[in-house]
Write a protein that holds these residues in place. Structure first.
Motif, PDB file in Angstrom:
ATOM      1  N   GLY A  94       0.798  -1.220   0.000  1.00 34.66           N
ATOM      2  CA  GLY A  94       0.000   0.000   0.000  1.00 34.66           C
ATOM      3  C   GLY A  94       0.829   1.267   0.000  1.00 34.66           C
ATOM      4  O   GLY A  94       0.340   2.337   0.373  1.00 34.66           O
ATOM      5  N   LEU A  95       2.068   1.179  -0.442  1.00 33.70           N
ATOM      6  CA  LEU A  95       2.942   2.346  -0.520  1.00 33.70           C
ATOM      7  C   LEU A  95       2.774   3.009  -1.881  1.00 33.70           C
ATOM      8  O   LEU A  95       2.569   2.332  -2.885  1.00 33.70           O
ATOM      9  CB  LEU A  95       4.397   1.928  -0.316  1.00 33.70           C
ATOM     10  N   THR A  96       2.878   4.320  -1.928  1.00 31.54           N
ATOM     11  CA  THR A  96       2.622   5.039  -3.179  1.00 31.54           C
ATOM     12  C   THR A  96       3.769   5.994  -3.525  1.00 31.54           C
ATOM     13  O   THR A  96       3.606   7.208  -3.532  1.00 31.54           O
ATOM     14  CB  THR A  96       1.299   5.809  -3.091  1.00 31.54           C
ATOM     15  N   PRO A  97       4.947   5.442  -3.874  1.00 38.29           N
ATOM     16  CA  PRO A  97       6.095   6.297  -4.164  1.00 38.29           C
ATOM     17  C   PRO A  97       6.012   7.034  -5.499  1.00 38.29           C
ATOM     18  O   PRO A  97       6.778   7.961  -5.734  1.00 38.29           O
ATOM     19  CB  PRO A  97       7.269   5.318  -4.156  1.00 38.29           C
ATOM     20  N   SER A  98       5.111   6.612  -6.374  1.00 38.71           N
ATOM     21  CA  SER A  98       4.983   7.262  -7.673  1.00 38.71           C
ATOM     22  C   SER A  98       3.537   7.139  -8.153  1.00 38.71           C
ATOM     23  O   SER A  98       2.756   6.340  -7.619  1.00 38.71           O
ATOM     24  CB  SER A  98       5.930   6.619  -8.701  1.00 38.71           C
ATOM     25  N   TRP A  99       3.194   7.924  -9.172  1.00 36.26           N
ATOM     26  CA  TRP A  99       1.810   7.941  -9.650  1.00 36.26           C
ATOM     27  C   TRP A  99       1.322   6.557 -10.110  1.00 36.26           C
ATOM     28  O   TRP A  99       0.256   6.099  -9.677  1.00 36.26           O
ATOM     29  CB  TRP A  99       1.599   8.987 -10.753  1.00 36.26           C
ATOM     30  N   PRO A 100       2.038   5.836 -10.978  1.00 36.79           N
ATOM     31  CA  PRO A 100       1.490   4.545 -11.427  1.00 36.79           C
ATOM     32  C   PRO A 100       1.349   3.527 -10.302  1.00 36.79           C
ATOM     33  O   PRO A 100       0.412   2.726 -10.306  1.00 36.79           O
ATOM     34  CB  PRO A 100       2.476   4.047 -12.486  1.00 36.79           C
ATOM     35  N   ILE A 101       2.246   3.570  -9.343  1.00 36.06           N
ATOM     36  CA  ILE A 101       2.149   2.628  -8.230  1.00 36.06           C
ATOM     37  C   ILE A 101       0.951   3.006  -7.359  1.00 36.06           C
ATOM     38  O   ILE A 101       0.179   2.139  -6.929  1.00 36.06           O
ATOM     39  CB  ILE A 101       3.461   2.605  -7.415  1.00 36.06           C
ATOM     40  N   GLY A 102       0.748   4.291  -7.138  1.00 40.52           N
ATOM     41  CA  GLY A 102      -0.436   4.749  -6.416  1.00 40.52           C
ATOM     42  C   GLY A 102      -1.716   4.365  -7.136  1.00 40.52           C
ATOM     43  O   GLY A 102      -2.707   3.973  -6.510  1.00 40.52           O
ATOM     44  N   ALA A 104      -2.130   1.714  -9.025  1.00 41.71           N
ATOM     45  CA  ALA A 104      -2.332   0.274  -8.805  1.00 41.71           C
ATOM     46  C   ALA A 104      -2.841   0.003  -7.388  1.00 41.71           C
ATOM     47  O   ALA A 104      -3.705  -0.853  -7.196  1.00 41.71           O
ATOM     48  CB  ALA A 104      -1.036  -0.484  -9.082  1.00 41.71           C
ATOM     49  N   VAL A 105      -2.328   0.729  -6.406  1.00 44.31           N
ATOM     50  CA  VAL A 105      -2.798   0.576  -5.025  1.00 44.31           C
ATOM     51  C   VAL A 105      -4.291   0.897  -4.960  1.00 44.31           C
ATOM     52  O   VAL A 105      -5.082   0.164  -4.362  1.00 44.31           O
ATOM     53  CB  VAL A 105      -1.990   1.472  -4.064  1.00 44.31           C
ATOM     54  N   GLU A 106      -4.677   1.999  -5.597  1.00 46.85           N
ATOM     55  CA  GLU A 106      -6.096   2.377  -5.610  1.00 46.85           C
ATOM     56  C   GLU A 106      -6.947   1.360  -6.347  1.00 46.85           C
ATOM     57  O   GLU A 106      -8.069   1.070  -5.949  1.00 46.85           O
ATOM     58  CB  GLU A 106      -6.271   3.747  -6.278  1.00 46.85           C
ATOM     59  N   ALA A 107      -6.435   0.829  -7.457  1.00 48.64           N
ATOM     60  CA  ALA A 107      -7.180  -0.181  -8.217  1.00 48.64           C
ATOM     61  C   ALA A 107      -7.487  -1.384  -7.324  1.00 48.64           C
ATOM     62  O   ALA A 107      -8.603  -1.920  -7.371  1.00 48.64           O
ATOM     63  CB  ALA A 107      -6.395  -0.609  -9.460  1.00 48.64           C
ATOM     64  N   LEU A 108      -6.522  -1.793  -6.517  1.00 46.54           N
ATOM     65  CA  LEU A 108      -6.777  -2.899  -5.586  1.00 46.54           C
ATOM     66  C   LEU A 108      -7.878  -2.525  -4.609  1.00 46.54           C
ATOM     67  O   LEU A 108      -8.762  -3.329  -4.325  1.00 46.54           O
ATOM     68  CB  LEU A 108      -5.512  -3.254  -4.804  1.00 46.54           C
ATOM     69  N   GLY A 109      -7.814  -1.309  -4.093  1.00 46.67           N
ATOM     70  CA  GLY A 109      -8.820  -0.856  -3.135  1.00 46.67           C
ATOM     71  C   GLY A 109     -10.216  -0.792  -3.719  1.00 46.67           C
ATOM     72  O   GLY A 109     -11.209  -1.050  -3.027  1.00 46.67           O
ATOM     73  N   ARG A 110     -10.309  -0.468  -5.011  1.00 47.14           N
ATOM     74  CA  ARG A 110     -11.607  -0.399  -5.697  1.00 47.14           C
ATOM     75  C   ARG A 110     -12.051  -1.757  -6.215  1.00 47.14           C
ATOM     76  O   ARG A 110     -13.144  -1.885  -6.747  1.00 47.14           O
ATOM     77  CB  ARG A 110     -11.529   0.559  -6.902  1.00 47.14           C
ATOM     78  N   ARG A 111     -11.155  -2.746  -6.107  1.00 49.17           N
ATOM     79  CA  ARG A 111     -11.409  -4.070  -6.697  1.00 49.17           C
ATOM     80  C   ARG A 111     -11.586  -3.977  -8.208  1.00 49.17           C
ATOM     81  O   ARG A 111     -12.353  -4.719  -8.821  1.00 49.17           O
ATOM     82  CB  ARG A 111     -12.607  -4.769  -6.051  1.00 49.17           C
ATOM     83  N   ALA A 112     -10.859  -3.032  -8.816  1.00 49.82           N
ATOM     84  CA  ALA A 112     -10.885  -2.861 -10.274  1.00 49.82           C
ATOM     85  C   ALA A 112      -9.962  -3.909 -10.902  1.00 49.82           C
ATOM     86  O   ALA A 112      -8.997  -4.350 -10.275  1.00 49.82           O
ATOM     87  CB  ALA A 112     -10.411  -1.451 -10.641  1.00 49.82           C
ATOM     88  N   PRO A 113     -10.243  -4.322 -12.124  1.00 53.80           N
ATOM     89  CA  PRO A 113      -9.391  -5.316 -12.784  1.00 53.80           C
ATOM     90  C   PRO A 113      -7.951  -4.817 -12.916  1.00 53.80           C
ATOM     91  O   PRO A 113      -7.692  -3.767 -13.511  1.00 53.80           O
ATOM     92  CB  PRO A 113     -10.035  -5.497 -14.157  1.00 53.80           C
ATOM     93  N   LEU A 114      -7.025  -5.561 -12.325  1.00 53.48           N
ATOM     94  CA  LEU A 114      -5.602  -5.209 -12.333  1.00 53.48           C
ATOM     95  C   LEU A 114      -4.787  -6.457 -12.605  1.00 53.48           C
ATOM     96  O   LEU A 114      -4.942  -7.473 -11.919  1.00 53.48           O
ATOM     97  CB  LEU A 114      -5.194  -4.610 -10.980  1.00 53.48           C
ATOM     98  N   ALA A 115      -3.918  -6.380 -13.610  1.00 52.22           N
ATOM     99  CA  ALA A 115      -2.952  -7.433 -13.887  1.00 52.22           C
ATOM    100  C   ALA A 115      -1.566  -6.872 -13.572  1.00 52.22           C
ATOM    101  O   ALA A 115      -1.296  -5.696 -13.828  1.00 52.22           O
ATOM    102  CB  ALA A 115      -3.028  -7.882 -15.338  1.00 52.22           C
ATOM    103  N   VAL A 116      -0.718  -7.719 -13.024  1.00 56.49           N
ATOM    104  CA  VAL A 116       0.649  -7.331 -12.672  1.00 56.49           C
ATOM    105  C   VAL A 116       1.581  -8.394 -13.235  1.00 56.49           C
ATOM    106  O   VAL A 116       1.425  -9.579 -12.927  1.00 56.49           O
ATOM    107  CB  VAL A 116       0.824  -7.235 -11.140  1.00 56.49           C
ATOM    108  N   THR A 136      -0.223 -11.468  -1.400  1.00 59.96           N
ATOM    109  CA  THR A 136      -1.097 -10.351  -1.020  1.00 59.96           C
ATOM    110  C   THR A 136      -1.837  -9.815  -2.241  1.00 59.96           C
ATOM    111  O   THR A 136      -3.049  -9.580  -2.190  1.00 59.96           O
ATOM    112  CB  THR A 136      -0.280  -9.220  -0.351  1.00 59.96           C
ATOM    113  N   LEU A 137      -1.120  -9.613  -3.337  1.00 57.82           N
ATOM    114  CA  LEU A 137      -1.763  -9.101  -4.555  1.00 57.82           C
ATOM    115  C   LEU A 137      -2.823 -10.068  -5.062  1.00 57.82           C
ATOM    116  O   LEU A 137      -3.936  -9.650  -5.413  1.00 57.82           O
ATOM    117  CB  LEU A 137      -0.719  -8.835  -5.644  1.00 57.82           C
ATOM    118  N   ARG A 138      -2.509 -11.332  -5.102  1.00 54.48           N
ATOM    119  CA  ARG A 138      -3.479 -12.329  -5.566  1.00 54.48           C
ATOM    120  C   ARG A 138      -4.687 -12.391  -4.637  1.00 54.48           C
ATOM    121  O   ARG A 138      -5.821 -12.452  -5.101  1.00 54.48           O
ATOM    122  CB  ARG A 138      -2.815 -13.700  -5.709  1.00 54.48           C
TER     123      ARG A 138
END
Length: 174
Positions: A94-102, A104-116, A136-138
């Motif tokens: 849940g760390l947000t050192p940059s915009w794209p990582i933030g 992805a963190v938000e996408a997880l929180g919204r339960r939006a479709p995210l592939a890594v 954790t991601l899975r």
């Protein structure tokens, strides 16, 4: 109407292939928006304008200013690739050192479709936090493209081509 892909990249060598990846995703029917960590944006510096032209959307590498409108259409799916050890661990923690990582963190929180899809050497993947982060991601609903038939960590001098087509193919089923 095409589907919208938010393609997010960290600073690993496969990010240098983003122009080809964007064109391939577009050929599959995706509207693509590109987000990059600051270092990845620096690596692609000479190509950022061309990427914006190719996608029809600005390349993002920073947060919006207060009151600034979002210039991207909403995503049907987001793909964080290449995802470095730092970016995988940051998203999982849940760390947000940059915009794209933030993002992805938000996408997880919204339960939006995210592939890594990670991109790291086997010695980095052997760090105990990496396995915890992947779990954790899975568990949070992200589709982590790691293992046989997807991305397999490698010895640094024996890196096979990054499996971009595998990543784009996985998006079709999400």
């Amino acid at each position: 109407m095409s589907r919208v892909l938010h393609l997010l990249g960290a600073a690993a060598p496969p990010v240098l292939h983003f122009p080809v990846v964007v064109a391939s995703a577009q050929a599959r029917g995706w509207t693509v928006c590109v987000g990059l960590t600051p270092t990845a944006a620096d690596w692609l510096g000479d190509e950022l304008e061309a990427l914006a032209e190719l996608t029809g959307h600005p390349v993002k590498s920073r947060c919006r200013r207060p009151g600034e409108r979002d210039s991207w259409p909403p995503a049907d799916v987001a793909l964080l690739a290449p995802a470095t050890l730092n970016s995988v661990n940051s998203v999982a923690l849940g760390l947000t050192p940059s915009w794209p990582i933030g993002y992805a963190v938000e996408a997880l929180g919204r339960r939006a479709p995210l592939a890594v899809m990670p991109c790291l050497k086997d010695t980095m993947a052997a760090h105990p936090q990496f396995d915890r982060s992947v779990r954790t991601l899975r568990d949070a609903g992200a589709h982590v493209l790691l293992g046989l038939g997807e991305f397999v960590p490698h010895a640094s001098r024996q890196a096979p081509p990054y499996p971009w087509e595998t990543a784009l193919g996985a998006l079709d089923t999400m």
